[in-house]
Design a protein around this motif. Structure first.
Motif, short mmCIF file in Angstrom:
data_model
loop_
_atom_site.label_atom_id
_atom_site.label_comp_id
_atom_site.label_asym_id
_atom_site.label_seq_id
_atom_site.Cartn_x
_atom_site.Cartn_y
_atom_site.Cartn_z
N TYR A 117 0.84 -1.19 0.00
CA TYR A 117 0.00 0.00 0.00
C TYR A 117 0.88 1.24 0.00
O TYR A 117 2.07 1.20 0.33
N LEU A 118 0.26 2.37 -0.37
CA LEU A 118 0.95 3.66 -0.37
C LEU A 118 -0.03 4.73 0.09
O LEU A 118 -1.13 4.83 -0.43
N GLN A 119 0.38 5.50 1.09
CA GLN A 119 -0.41 6.63 1.55
C GLN A 119 0.34 7.92 1.24
O GLN A 119 1.58 7.98 1.37
N LEU A 120 -0.40 8.94 0.83
CA LEU A 120 0.19 10.22 0.45
C LEU A 120 -0.53 11.33 1.20
O LEU A 120 -1.77 11.36 1.26
N ASN A 121 0.24 12.24 1.76
CA ASN A 121 -0.33 13.36 2.49
C ASN A 121 0.56 14.57 2.32
O ASN A 121 1.79 14.47 2.43
N SER A 122 -0.04 15.72 2.02
CA SER A 122 0.74 16.94 1.81
C SER A 122 1.31 17.46 3.12
O SER A 122 0.66 17.39 4.18
N LEU A 123 2.53 17.96 3.06
CA LEU A 123 3.15 18.62 4.20
C LEU A 123 2.86 20.12 4.06
O LEU A 123 3.24 20.73 3.06
N PRO A 124 2.16 20.73 5.04
CA PRO A 124 1.78 22.15 4.92
C PRO A 124 2.97 23.08 5.12
O PRO A 124 3.26 23.52 6.23
N VAL A 125 3.70 23.37 4.06
CA VAL A 125 4.91 24.19 4.12
C VAL A 125 4.53 25.66 3.88
O VAL A 125 3.86 25.99 2.91
N PHE A 168 12.64 31.09 -0.11
CA PHE A 168 11.94 30.69 -1.33
C PHE A 168 10.46 30.49 -1.01
O PHE A 168 10.08 30.27 0.15
N ASP A 169 9.65 30.54 -2.05
CA ASP A 169 8.22 30.28 -1.89
C ASP A 169 8.00 28.80 -1.55
O ASP A 169 8.84 27.96 -1.86
N PRO A 170 6.87 28.48 -0.90
CA PRO A 170 6.59 27.08 -0.54
C PRO A 170 6.55 26.18 -1.77
O PRO A 170 6.23 26.62 -2.87
N ILE A 171 6.90 24.91 -1.56
CA ILE A 171 6.85 23.91 -2.62
C ILE A 171 5.97 22.75 -2.17
O ILE A 171 5.63 22.63 -0.99
N GLU A 172 5.59 21.89 -3.11
CA GLU A 172 4.72 20.75 -2.82
C GLU A 172 5.56 19.57 -2.31
O GLU A 172 6.28 18.94 -3.06
N ILE A 173 5.46 19.33 -1.01
CA ILE A 173 6.18 18.22 -0.38
C ILE A 173 5.16 17.21 0.12
O ILE A 173 4.19 17.58 0.79
N ILE A 174 5.38 15.94 -0.20
CA ILE A 174 4.44 14.88 0.17
C ILE A 174 5.09 13.93 1.17
O ILE A 174 6.25 13.52 0.99
N ASN A 175 4.34 13.59 2.18
CA ASN A 175 4.75 12.58 3.14
C ASN A 175 4.22 11.24 2.62
O ASN A 175 3.02 11.05 2.47
N VAL A 176 5.12 10.31 2.32
CA VAL A 176 4.72 9.05 1.68
C VAL A 176 5.36 7.86 2.42
O VAL A 176 6.26 8.04 3.25
N ASN A 177 4.88 6.68 2.08
CA ASN A 177 5.49 5.44 2.60
C ASN A 177 6.72 5.08 1.78
O ASN A 177 6.87 5.51 0.63
N PRO A 178 7.61 4.23 2.35
CA PRO A 178 8.79 3.78 1.59
C PRO A 178 8.43 2.98 0.34
O PRO A 178 9.29 2.76 -0.51
N SER A 179 7.18 2.56 0.21
CA SER A 179 6.76 1.78 -0.96
C SER A 179 6.53 2.65 -2.20
O SER A 179 6.16 2.14 -3.26
N GLU A 190 21.35 21.05 3.15
CA GLU A 190 20.26 21.22 4.11
C GLU A 190 19.28 22.27 3.62
O GLU A 190 19.67 23.28 3.02
N ILE A 191 18.01 22.02 3.88
CA ILE A 191 16.97 23.02 3.62
C ILE A 191 16.12 23.14 4.88
O ILE A 191 15.88 22.15 5.58
N LEU A 192 15.69 24.36 5.17
CA LEU A 192 14.86 24.61 6.35
C LEU A 192 13.43 24.86 5.89
O LEU A 192 13.18 25.71 5.03
N LEU A 193 12.51 24.12 6.46
CA LEU A 193 11.10 24.25 6.11
C LEU A 193 10.32 24.84 7.28
O LEU A 193 10.51 24.41 8.43
N GLY A 194 9.46 25.78 6.98
CA GLY A 194 8.52 26.28 7.97
C GLY A 194 7.22 25.51 7.82
O GLY A 194 6.48 25.75 6.87
N VAL A 195 6.96 24.58 8.73
CA VAL A 195 5.81 23.67 8.62
C VAL A 195 4.73 24.09 9.60
O VAL A 195 4.99 24.30 10.79
N GLU A 196 3.50 24.20 9.09
CA GLU A 196 2.36 24.62 9.91
C GLU A 196 1.66 23.40 10.50
O GLU A 196 1.39 22.42 9.80
N ASP A 197 1.35 23.45 11.80
CA ASP A 197 0.63 22.35 12.44
C ASP A 197 -0.86 22.65 12.48
O ASP A 197 -1.33 23.65 11.95
#
Length: 518
Positions: free
Chosen positions: A93-101, A111-122, A165-172
């Motif tokens: 299986y594979l689950q995908l979820n956007s990281l709110p950057v 830099f402006d936010p980019i589309e980062i996805i939290n996914v499984n190793p599969s 290294e890149i620094l991300l500002g992630v919203e919870d």
């Protein structure tokens, strides 16, 4: 003989320079825009065409509690593990979820936010992306990231991004932005016609609470049978609803999946149908206009053709000459259309919200079809003219040719007129729909929402009010433009349970409002 035919054809073009230029230009524009529309349609319909596991991948959906009758592509974390363990036909299986950057920093540059996805190793098992650098072992570390080729170039230029290294500002969920440092361990090669659009991939199991879920079956599955088994076993859903399983191809279609997911490629079926019909109509207009001009020009050539016949040219040779005249013109227009397509592609992509590159025009999926269309067009039109107007003899007078020409021109012009009216109606209809959407969005034009500590915002209100150009300021505990919708089990006073949609507000107020759904 061939050299003589070619010499006569190009000499005739030179004598009729105005006609030749107009005819070639008309055909070039018609073929170019027809090819771009057809390329857009075929590109969209061939998403994941090269995926070897395409037939084994299925998309999971379930009933949406807040809107009965609608479905949502969501599965809670842990449920896919149950499916894999319980049903032998589920291989992975594979689950995908956007990281709110909210923002990105590299070194001291933002830099402006980019589309980062939290996914499984599969992930590599489901989508065959190739790596330029690094390895998929990047998923072993929750603070490592795999960047797309495009974003690696944007953030680091021509440098090798591995180890950077890149620094991300992630919203919870509370609207707070925390800084998280990620190390680049892989660079993913850009892949055309992918169902997943991303700038970066991470695997953080603690924050992967669920999301859009794909299942990889051991073989092409009987979806109805599998769906029935899952629902009979009462696998947990959001609100006691049912699960639904569809093919990967259907998951790309708005007909089956109307959910907006920023990382998922959604095929606009209605737009594709309109594009295909428009392509055919535009090609018809170009061809009919070309045939009208050709009929008129061949009538003017009758004296020349009669002279050639008196000089010994046979009926067959005259027909070959007429055939070659039109055939070469269509082929030249086709070659010029390839150049025009490359120049107008960026504008076309912006108009249809697509992103295919000019290399797709020469891919094995599209180029054979467009060459076949060009050859069919050239051969059909050339045969029509050569057979209808190549009969030069004493019994086939110019008067009869004029009557035949007028008859065909009348038919072709009528068809052109009808097609043009249809295209105009379609254009005005589409424009009215766009204006309707624009009017609906005007209510949010120039509206800015600030989130933060309530006391600070109250103090900031007076300062903002005095700024030139600000027409009004209001404070509220409710976030209108940025909120999180969640689902939860609630209990009434009598102990009865019910499902609620919870609106969790951003900001530091900690306020939670519950919208009750009966």
């Amino acid at each position: 003989m061939l050299k003589t035919f070619v010499t006569l054809i190009f000499r005739n073009w030179w004598r009729n320079k105005t006609f030749a230029c107009i005819a070639i230009l008309s055909l070039t524009v018609g073929i170019a825009f027809t090819n771009m529309l057809v390329a857009f349609v075929t590109h969209e319909y061939n998403i994941e065409y090269s995926n070897p596991n395409k037939e084994r991948i299925i998309w999971t959906m379930q009933d949406l509690p807040s809107k009965p009758g609608e479905k949502v592509a969501y599965m809670q974390s842990g449920i896919p593990d149950q499916l894999k363990e319980k049903y032998p036909e589920v291989e992975d299986y594979l689950q995908l979820n956007s990281l709110p950057v909210k923002y990105i920093e590299v070194g001291h540059q933002s830099f402006d936010p980019i589309e980062i996805i939290n996914v499984n190793p599969s992930f590599p098992l489901f989508f065959p992306f190739e790596l330029l650098y690094g390895s998929w072992n990047t998923f072993d570390n929750p603070r490592s990231i795999a960047l797309s080729e495009k974003q690696a170039g944007r953030l680091f230029g021509k440098q090798n991004a591995i180890g950077k290294e890149i620094l991300l500002g992630v919203e919870d969920f509370d609207g707070k932005v925390t800084k998280q440092v990620y190390v680049v361990n892989a660079v993913v090669k850009d892949r055309s016609q992918s169902a997943v659009n991303f700038d970066g991939l991470i695997y953080d199991p603690e924050s992967l609470w669920g999301g859009a879920t794909l299942l990889l079956m051991t073989q092409k599955a009987d979806l109805k049978r599998f769906e029935a088994k899952v629902n009979e076993d009462k696998i947990q859903t959001l609100a006691g609803g049912k699960y639904f399983f569809i093919t990967l191809d259907n998951a790309l279609s708005t007909t089956y999946n109307q959910q907006i997911l920023s990382f998922w490629h959604c095929r606009k079926d209605n737009l594709l149908m309109v594009g295909l019909i428009s392509a055919i109509l535009v090609l018809f207009i170009a061809v009919f206009n070309y045939l009208n001009m050709s009929l008129s020009r061949v009538i003017q050539q009758q004296k020349t053709l009669q002279t050639q016949k008196l000089m010994g040219a046979t009926q067959r040779e005259i027909r070959i000459q007429l055939f070659g005249d039109l055939f070469f013109m269509v082929i030249i227009a086709f070659l010029l259309s390839l150049l025009l397509m490359n120049d107008f592609l960026p504008i076309f992509n912006k108009m249809v919200s697509s992103g295919f590159s000019s290399s797709y025009f020469y891919s094995k999926e599209f180029f054979p079809y467009t060459v076949s269309i060009a050859l069919f067009l050239a051969i059909t039109a050339s045969l029509f003219i050569s057979l209808k107007l190549g009969r030069v003899n004493t019994d086939y007078s110019k008067t009869y040719l004029v009557k035949q020409k007028n008859r065909w021109v009348g038919v072709l012009v009528s068809v052109q007129f009808v097609i043009a009216i249809v295209l105009l109606i379609a254009m005005f209809t589409a424009n009215s729909q766009l204006q309707l959407l624009e009017r609906g969005g005007d209510r949010y034009r120039n509206v800015v929402e600030l989130n933060g500590d309530k006391n600070r915002l109250i103090a900031l209100k007076s300062a903002i009010t005095s700024v030139s150009g600000v027409t009004g300021v209001s404070t509220s505990d409710v976030s209108l433009l940025n909120s999180w919708i969640m689902h939860a089990d609630m209990k009434k006073e009598d102990g009865a349970e019910f499902q609620s949609a919870i609106l969790q507000l951003s900001g530091d107020t900690g306020l939670i409002r519950v919208l009750k759904i009966e």
